[in-house]
Enzyme design. Structure first.
Site, PDB file in Angstrom:
ATOM      1  N   TYR A  99      -4.087   3.394   7.714  1.00 37.44           N
ATOM      2  CA  TYR A  99      -5.336   2.638   7.874  1.00 37.44           C
ATOM      3  C   TYR A  99      -6.191   3.284   8.959  1.00 37.44           C
ATOM      4  CZ  TYR A  99      -2.446  -0.654   5.282  1.00 37.44           C
ATOM      5  OH  TYR A  99      -1.622  -1.225   4.365  1.00 37.44           O
TER       6      TYR A  99
ATOM      7  N   TYR B 219      -2.423  -2.623 -10.813  1.00 33.78           N
ATOM      8  CA  TYR B 219      -2.476  -2.358  -9.368  1.00 33.78           C
ATOM      9  C   TYR B 219      -1.763  -3.468  -8.586  1.00 33.78           C
ATOM     10  CZ  TYR B 219      -4.315  -2.086  -4.640  1.00 33.78           C
ATOM     11  OH  TYR B 219      -4.408  -2.049  -3.272  1.00 33.78           O
TER      12      TYR B 219
ATOM     13  N   LYS C 299       0.592   3.406  -2.922  1.00 32.06           N
ATOM     14  CA  LYS C 299      -0.610   4.211  -3.205  1.00 32.06           C
ATOM     15  C   LYS C 299      -0.320   5.710  -3.078  1.00 32.06           C
ATOM     16  CE  LYS C 299      -3.733   0.648  -1.354  1.00 32.06           C
ATOM     17  NZ  LYS C 299      -4.510   0.272  -0.157  1.00 32.06           N
TER      18      LYS C 299
ATOM     19  N   SER D 124       0.797  -1.236   0.000  1.00 26.51           N
ATOM     20  CA  SER D 124       0.000   0.000   0.000  1.00 26.51           C
ATOM     21  C   SER D 124       0.825   1.279   0.000  1.00 26.51           C
ATOM     22  CB  SER D 124      -0.892   0.033   1.239  1.00 26.51           C
ATOM     23  OG  SER D 124      -2.164  -0.414   0.914  1.00 26.51           O
TER      24      SER D 124
ATOM     25  N   VAL E 256       0.970  -3.755   3.882  1.00 27.12           N
ATOM     26  CA  VAL E 256       0.854  -5.060   4.536  1.00 27.12           C
ATOM     27  C   VAL E 256       2.135  -5.884   4.416  1.00 27.12           C
ATOM     28  CG1 VAL E 256      -1.660  -5.242   4.413  1.00 27.12           C
ATOM     29  CG2 VAL E 256      -0.264  -6.038   2.487  1.00 27.12           C
TER      30      VAL E 256
HETATM   31  N1  GLU Z   1      -1.996  -5.336  -2.450  1.00 25.91           N
HETATM   32  C1  GLU Z   1      -2.672  -5.086  -1.243  1.00 25.91           C
HETATM   33  C2  GLU Z   1      -4.162  -5.114  -1.434  1.00 25.91           C
HETATM   34  O1  GLU Z   1      -4.741  -4.395  -2.206  1.00 25.91           O
HETATM   35  C3  GLU Z   1      -2.228  -3.805  -0.610  1.00 25.91           C
HETATM   36  C4  GLU Z   1      -2.745  -3.768   0.725  1.00 25.91           C
HETATM   37  C5  GLU Z   1      -1.991  -2.937   1.688  1.00 25.91           C
HETATM   38  O2  GLU Z   1      -0.738  -2.924   1.732  1.00 25.91           O
HETATM   39  O3  GLU Z   1      -2.714  -2.287   2.453  1.00 25.91           O
HETATM   40  O4  GLU Z   1      -4.813  -5.892  -0.794  1.00 25.91           O
END
Ligand code: GLU
Length: 615
Positions: free
Chosen positions: A251, A199, A77, A74, A269
């Site tokens: 989060y 993604y 992002k 994430s 994660v």
């Molecule tokens: N590839 C993960 C997902 O979309 C990223 C999640 C994350 O790191 O929060 O589930």
């Protein structure tokens, strides 16, 4: 746990020692569990642990497993949000993806009910929508573009962990559902299938804890990687990226994180955390076990300690930026290197205070430049010229740039001329902002000379600068001699005529004669061997003399003397000077009196300048 990378580097820095203690303090923490919803992630070693700080100027402090690769997940992002903003601008991106914390889990299928827009770009829905906005370009696919941009952030070529990518692609049904929801609401304008693969690939980019710290330092450094100097993101969008990191980056712990740690950050994660202290540094943490909110459990503890111990919390930081105002003095305290005939010199001494020099330093922003405006306006009734010396200025932001241009305008309405000097690195921005080339000077010396010339023009008239040959009796050094002595000396002295550009003296030449300039002008320049090669340190014109120091102390010449306007010099050689003791002792005393006056004048000028520069 391997601490090898840190212990291999023979660093005694107390900062690294502190980081080692921090690592040791939290290494034993057994809370949390490694993510396993993507099967491949479950293979991470829960004991891996690394802490890295990268400064804005590119110094790296690292302890623990800072070179261990893991997937960015994430954290990507935050960085892809910057790419979408560059591709489409703020309005378009905001219309499709909001910037409100959602309060939902990262993978919730939650969209704003009316528009279907994801709440923010840090939850999966937002990040998938943002990924869809990244336009393939320059022969690069979307995924290649993302990889290249994240590599620019890290300052090295990153790669995708194909096993993690495949693992997520095979199991990412929930994200696929989100993708189709986005398509349903026209947030994605075409089928989400390939966007989802992009993604998944962006999440599977392999990084290290060190990379995260450098990426953070790149954001801290207005989007420019401090190691490679490569621009990773347009500086205009850095604050957008940092804002969403601040409000939504951790989060469901984002609010408490901002409260306790106080830094824009993003976690993933994979066990990574990237945090930024804007303008100062980047932090990378790696430890795979995640707490209930999905953040690295050790990472949270480390960041809380770092923020408290190093006083990094954005809002606890009440320190004012360094003032921009370094020093101020006027043209009666400091003058240009151009020597003036004594009648002009006197005029300048009386009016030099009408030139105000303001030395600036550090970072020019609204709050540091505002006192400069106050000072300039307070001085305005007493001056005709304001010189802003930028020698010690590091950066000028857009607001301060505008303020400089507006200050110049206001001063000009009050009848003052404002100019800048020593600001070569800002020439381009000044030009774009409309500051005339003629008001930008390479150094303070030439700016001062310009102001002095303008002052003299006003006081003496347009012909103030006419260079006319002088007779011997008008030479300052000979001004005590009577007619008979002048005639005798005229017969004894040599003559040297030199055209413009000629070197009358080379640094290192023996100091064996004194020159009386009776026509033209010359410039004294530091030699090529000096670290300020070619810098002018004096300008003489007809009626003045130079080269006396070598004659008095017998040492070699310390600078070059170059002819500016075709020059005629009368030359007193060492043998002639020494013979005066026996043949013309009275004449020699008169010469020495003038020479000692000149030396004391020079010393007094230097003293005044030193006093002015000390503030
Ligand atoms: N590839 C993960 C997902 O979309 C990223 C999640 C994350 O790191 O929060 O589930």
């Amino acid at each position: 746990m391997s601490l090898a990378p840190a212990y291999l580097s023979p660093s005694n820095s107390p900062i690294e020692q502190y980081l080692r203690q921090l690592l040791a303090k939290h290494a034993g923490l057994e809370e949390g569990a490694v993510a396993d919803y993507i099967p491949e992630l479950a293979k991470a070693d829960p004991r891996s642990f690394g802490i890295c700080i990268a400064t804005r100027d590119g110094h790296i402090y690292e302890v623990g497993d800072t070179r261990q690769a893991f997937t960015i997940q994430s954290i990507s992002k935050a960085l892809t949000y910057g790419i979408a903003l560059e591709d489409h601008g703020e309005d378009f991106v905001l219309a499709k993806v909001g910037v409100e914390p959602s309060g939902d889990a990262f993978n919730a299928i939650s969209l704003k009910p009316e528009s279907g827009a994801p709440f923010n770009p840090m939850i999966n829905a937002g990040a998938i929508a943002i990924c869809g906005q990244i336009s393939p370009a320059d022969g690069q696919t979307r995924s290649e573009k993302i990889l290249a941009r994240l590599s620019a952030y890290a300052g090295r070529t990153l790669t995708v962990d194909e096993a993690v990518y495949l693992s997520e692609s095979q199991t990412g049904h929930r994200n696929r559902a989100i993708g189709w929801m986005l398509r349903n609401f026209d947030i994605l304008d075409h089928e989400p299938t390939d966007i989802l693969e992009s993604y998944f690939r962006q999440c599977a980019i392999q990084v290290t804890c060190r990379d995260l710290a450098i990426m953070g330092a790149t954001l801290a450094n207005q989007g420019r990687n401090p190691l490679t100097r490569e621009r990773a993101v347009d500086p205009a969008y850095v604050h957008n990226v940092l804002s969403v990191m601040s409000t939504c980056g951790m989060y469901d712990y984002s609010g408490e994180w901002l409260y306790r740690v106080g830094l824009p950050a993003k976690s993933g994660v994979g066990g990574g955390i990237l945090a930024v202290l804007p303008g100062q540094l980047g932090i990378g943490i790696y430890s795979p076990p995640l707490d209930r909110q999905g953040n690295s459990a050790r990472g949270i503890k480390v960041c809380e300690d770092l923020s408290r111990d190093l006083a990094l919390h954005l809002f606890a930081n009440g320190t004012a930026p360094q003032p921009s105002l370094r020093l101020t003095y006027d043209g009666s305290q400091v003058s240009s290197c151009r020597r003036r005939p004594s009648r002009l010199q006197q005029k300048l001494r009386a009016t030099g205070h009408r030139i105000r020099v303001i030395e600036l330093q550090g970072e020019l922003i609204f709050s540091t430049f505002e006192p400069v405006i106050r000072l300039a306006l307070k001085q305005a009734p007493y001056c005709d010229f304001v010189i802003l010396n930028l020698r010690y200025v590091m950066t000028i932001d857009e607001v301060a740039l505008k303020m400089i241009i507006e200050l110049k305008q206001t001063l000009s309405e009050l009848g003052l001329q404002m100019m800048v000097c020593d600001g070569e690195q800002f020439a381009k921005v000044f030009q774009e902002a409309g500051l005339e080339q003629s008001m930008q000077f390479a150094n303070e010396d030439t700016a001062l000379e310009h102001c002095e010339n303008e002052l003299l023009k006003r006081i003496v008239g347009p012909d103030w600068n006419k260079l006319t040959p002088v007779s011997l009796k008008d030479c300052f050094l000979l001004s005590e001699l009577d007619a008979e002595e002048l005639a005798w000396l005229d017969g004894e002295m040599g003559t040297r005529e030199s055209p413009q550009g000629d070197y009358l003296i080379h640094a290192g030449d023996p100091g064996d004669s004194l020159y009386l300039l009776v026509a033209g002008s010359v410039e004294v320049r530091l030699p090529e061997t000096s670290n300020q090669a070619g810098k002018r340190i004096d300008v003489f014109e007809a009626g003045m003399s130079f080269g006396e120091m070598g004659l008095l102390d017998g040492l070699p010449r310390s600078a070059n003397v170059v002819v500016l306007d075709d020059a005629v010099c009368r030359v007193i050689s060492r043998p002639l000077f020494e013979s005066l003791d026996s043949v013309r002792p009275g004449l020699k005393i008169k010469l020495l009196k003038r020479l000692s006056y000149l030396l004391s004048y020079n010393l007094r000028k230097s003293n005044d300048e030193v006093a002015a520069y000390r503030g």
